[in-house]
Write a protein that holds these residues in place. Structure first.
Motif, short mmCIF file in Angstrom:
data_model
loop_
_atom_site.label_atom_id
_atom_site.label_comp_id
_atom_site.label_asym_id
_atom_site.label_seq_id
_atom_site.Cartn_x
_atom_site.Cartn_y
_atom_site.Cartn_z
N CYS A 259 54.31 2.82 -60.18
CA CYS A 259 53.01 3.06 -60.82
C CYS A 259 51.99 3.56 -59.80
O CYS A 259 51.91 3.05 -58.68
CB CYS A 259 52.49 1.78 -61.46
SG CYS A 259 53.58 1.08 -62.71
N ARG A 260 51.20 4.51 -60.22
CA ARG A 260 50.08 4.95 -59.39
C ARG A 260 48.98 3.90 -59.37
O ARG A 260 48.27 3.75 -58.39
CB ARG A 260 49.54 6.28 -59.93
CG ARG A 260 50.52 7.43 -59.81
CD ARG A 260 49.90 8.74 -60.25
NE ARG A 260 50.76 9.87 -59.91
CZ ARG A 260 50.39 11.14 -60.03
NH1 ARG A 260 49.19 11.44 -60.49
NH2 ARG A 260 51.23 12.11 -59.69
N GLU A 261 48.85 3.21 -60.50
CA GLU A 261 47.92 2.07 -60.61
C GLU A 261 48.64 0.99 -61.41
O GLU A 261 49.35 1.30 -62.36
CB GLU A 261 46.64 2.47 -61.35
CG GLU A 261 45.83 3.57 -60.74
CD GLU A 261 44.67 3.97 -61.63
OE1 GLU A 261 43.54 4.01 -61.13
OE2 GLU A 261 44.90 4.23 -62.83
N HIS A 262 48.43 -0.25 -61.04
CA HIS A 262 48.98 -1.35 -61.84
C HIS A 262 48.21 -2.62 -61.53
O HIS A 262 47.50 -2.71 -60.52
CB HIS A 262 50.48 -1.53 -61.57
CG HIS A 262 50.79 -2.15 -60.24
ND1 HIS A 262 50.79 -3.51 -60.03
CD2 HIS A 262 51.09 -1.58 -59.04
CE1 HIS A 262 51.09 -3.77 -58.77
NE2 HIS A 262 51.28 -2.62 -58.14
N ASN B 231 51.75 5.74 -64.61
CA ASN B 231 52.75 6.42 -63.78
C ASN B 231 53.11 7.78 -64.37
O ASN B 231 52.81 8.06 -65.53
CB ASN B 231 54.01 5.57 -63.63
CG ASN B 231 54.83 5.50 -64.91
OD1 ASN B 231 54.31 5.13 -65.96
ND2 ASN B 231 56.10 5.85 -64.84
N ILE B 232 53.70 8.60 -63.55
CA ILE B 232 54.33 9.83 -64.03
C ILE B 232 55.78 9.46 -64.31
O ILE B 232 56.53 9.12 -63.40
CB ILE B 232 54.24 10.96 -62.98
CG1 ILE B 232 52.79 11.21 -62.60
CG2 ILE B 232 54.88 12.23 -63.54
CD1 ILE B 232 51.89 11.63 -63.74
N ASN B 233 56.17 9.49 -65.56
CA ASN B 233 57.46 8.91 -65.93
C ASN B 233 58.62 9.87 -65.72
O ASN B 233 58.48 10.96 -65.16
CB ASN B 233 57.42 8.37 -67.36
CG ASN B 233 57.33 9.47 -68.41
OD1 ASN B 233 57.40 10.66 -68.11
ND2 ASN B 233 57.18 9.07 -69.66
N ARG B 234 59.76 9.46 -66.16
CA ARG B 234 61.01 10.22 -65.98
C ARG B 234 60.93 11.61 -66.62
O ARG B 234 61.64 12.53 -66.20
CB ARG B 234 62.15 9.41 -66.61
CG ARG B 234 63.54 9.98 -66.45
CD ARG B 234 64.56 9.04 -67.08
NE ARG B 234 65.90 9.60 -67.12
CZ ARG B 234 66.78 9.53 -66.13
NH1 ARG B 234 66.46 8.89 -65.02
NH2 ARG B 234 67.99 10.06 -66.26
N LEU B 235 60.05 11.76 -67.62
CA LEU B 235 59.91 13.04 -68.30
C LEU B 235 58.88 13.94 -67.61
O LEU B 235 58.62 15.06 -68.07
CB LEU B 235 59.49 12.81 -69.75
CG LEU B 235 60.41 11.88 -70.56
CD1 LEU B 235 59.86 11.69 -71.97
CD2 LEU B 235 61.83 12.41 -70.60
N GLY B 236 58.26 13.43 -66.54
CA GLY B 236 57.29 14.22 -65.81
C GLY B 236 55.91 14.26 -66.45
O GLY B 236 55.11 15.16 -66.16
N ILE B 237 55.61 13.27 -67.30
CA ILE B 237 54.31 13.23 -67.98
C ILE B 237 53.60 11.92 -67.66
O ILE B 237 54.22 10.95 -67.22
CB ILE B 237 54.47 13.38 -69.51
CG1 ILE B 237 55.29 12.21 -70.08
CG2 ILE B 237 55.11 14.72 -69.87
CD1 ILE B 237 55.36 12.17 -71.59
N ASP B 238 52.30 11.90 -67.92
CA ASP B 238 51.53 10.67 -67.76
C ASP B 238 51.98 9.64 -68.79
O ASP B 238 52.08 9.95 -69.98
CB ASP B 238 50.04 10.93 -67.97
CG ASP B 238 49.39 11.61 -66.77
OD1 ASP B 238 49.54 11.10 -65.65
OD2 ASP B 238 48.72 12.64 -66.97
N GLU B 239 52.24 8.44 -68.31
CA GLU B 239 52.52 7.32 -69.22
C GLU B 239 51.63 6.16 -68.84
O GLU B 239 51.51 5.80 -67.66
CB GLU B 239 53.98 6.89 -69.15
CG GLU B 239 54.28 5.72 -70.09
CD GLU B 239 55.76 5.41 -70.22
OE1 GLU B 239 56.18 4.93 -71.28
OE2 GLU B 239 56.51 5.65 -69.25
#
Length: 368
Positions: free
Chosen positions: A236-239, A282-290
């Motif tokens: 995670c970029r932030e958590h 985070n930027i997830n496995r699909l390459g998008i913001d989640e």
């Protein structure tokens, strides 16, 4: 008597502030994020996104816990909805703590409490996504639980919801096992249908789409209970999780295969989830913001929060809105009690000082 009155006023002020005012004060810091692109900027969708309220049932949890924490959830939601005036509210699963355990009568009471707590003005949709505590994990899902949830709350499987030309796909995370079970087959079929619908929106002149009624195309947004696959909150970029634990596929997060299936069929631009009870971007496995949304309840997270999303067909901006922390309320009440104790101590000190002074004066008068 004055001391008792003063303490009563202090405690009454603490109660009024903590129980009726503090939520409004804290949520004043929450603002709708601004869209960067100019197109559609005059009419964005403002979505309030909540997860995991976990309303307690008849079997687990003390009644005082249920009364007090649910009171604060209700106050927080009322304050947030009045101050922010969202266009739509999503609740990302685990609406109930015992949804897969109670009988029909108790489930009906559950739903009435839920709708009363998250009451909105007419015209503002409340979209409830199904979670594992609502109908059970994959191994426990049963048509009885699924039909009951859908009867009261409209969506229990996979559904495409469009508002202001923005497409949301609600997904039953527990039905994403791809093991051929009835619910998994229904979920896969629904995803295939939605994929075809989105394709026809994007390519309206293709022959197979000629008779399809279409909204203008925009990449969809995934709304589900389980986050897409990730190893842990380390990515995670932030958590705000106090402890980082490894996640288990199909239990804490979707499997790699289910995540890839969603990506291949829907090609989403953004995803929201709950389940972990802690916030993560985070930027997830699909390459998008989640965005994994924190639990709305103090019972699961003493520093709860929810998400505010400003969305247009071609852009989005997301803001994390921090709610009233449980420790703030505890500290406020402790401060009120401490103030009363200080007043008592001062009163006692004054009493003994006056007694000593009187005794000194009496002794002095006897000497003369």
């Amino acid at each position: 008597m004055r001391l008792i009155y003063a303490c009563f006023v202090i405690l009454l002020c603490a109660i009024i502030f903590c129980e009726y005012v503090a939520d409004f004060v804290v949520l004043q810091n929450c603002k709708w994020p601004e869209i960067r692109r100019k197109k559609y900027v005059d009419d964005p969708l403002r979505a309030m996104i909540i997860a995991d309220p976990h309303l307690l049932g008849p079997n687990h949890g003390h009644w005082m816990d249920k009364l007090y924490r649910e009171w604060h959830m209700k106050r927080s939601f009322q304050a947030g909805s009045r101050l922010l005036q969202p266009d739509i509210v999503f609740v990302l699963g685990d609406l109930f703590d015992e949804g897969d355990m109670v009988n029909d009568q108790n489930f009906h009471k559950y739903v009435m409490r839920y709708l009363q707590m998250f009451n909105l003005p007419a015209g503002i949709p409340l979209i409830s996504v199904v979670g594992n505590h609502d109908v059970g994990f994959h191994y426990k899902m049963h048509p009885y639980f699924m039909d009951r949830f859908e009867h009261y709350l409209n969506y229990s499987m996979v559904h495409l919801y469009t508002i202001k030309q923005i497409h949301f796909v609600m997904i039953n995370s527990m039905a994403m096992e791809a093991d051929g079970c009835r619910f998994c087959s229904e979920a896969d079929s629904a995803l295939q249908t939605i994929s075809s619908t989105l394709f026809c929106m994007q390519h309206p002149h293709v022959a197979e789409c000629a008779r399809t009624r279409r909204h203008p195309y925009s990449q969809p947004i995934v709304m589900q209970h389980f986050p897409t696959y990730r190893i842990s909150d380390k990515v995670c970029r932030e958590h705000d999780a106090p402890v980082i634990e490894a996640f288990r596929e199909r239990y804490h997060v979707l499997s790699k295969e289910a995540t890839d299936t969603i990506g291949d069929l829907l090609k989403p631009r953004l995803a929201f989830a709950g389940h972990s009870h802690y916030y993560c971007h985070n930027i997830n496995r699909l390459g998008i913001d989640e965005y994994t949304v924190s639990s709305f309840s103090w019972r699961n997270n003493v520093n709860p929060s929810f998400m505010l999303a400003t969305i247009t067909p071609d852009d989005y901006a997301v803001f994390r809105c921090k709610m009233l922390p449980q420790q703030f309320v505890i500290n406020s009440y402790l401060s009120a009690v401490f103030a009363c104790l200080v007043l008592f101590a001062c009163q006692i000190k004054n009493y003994w000082s006056s007694k000593r002074l009187a005794a000194t004066e009496i002794a002095h008068s006897k000497q003369h």
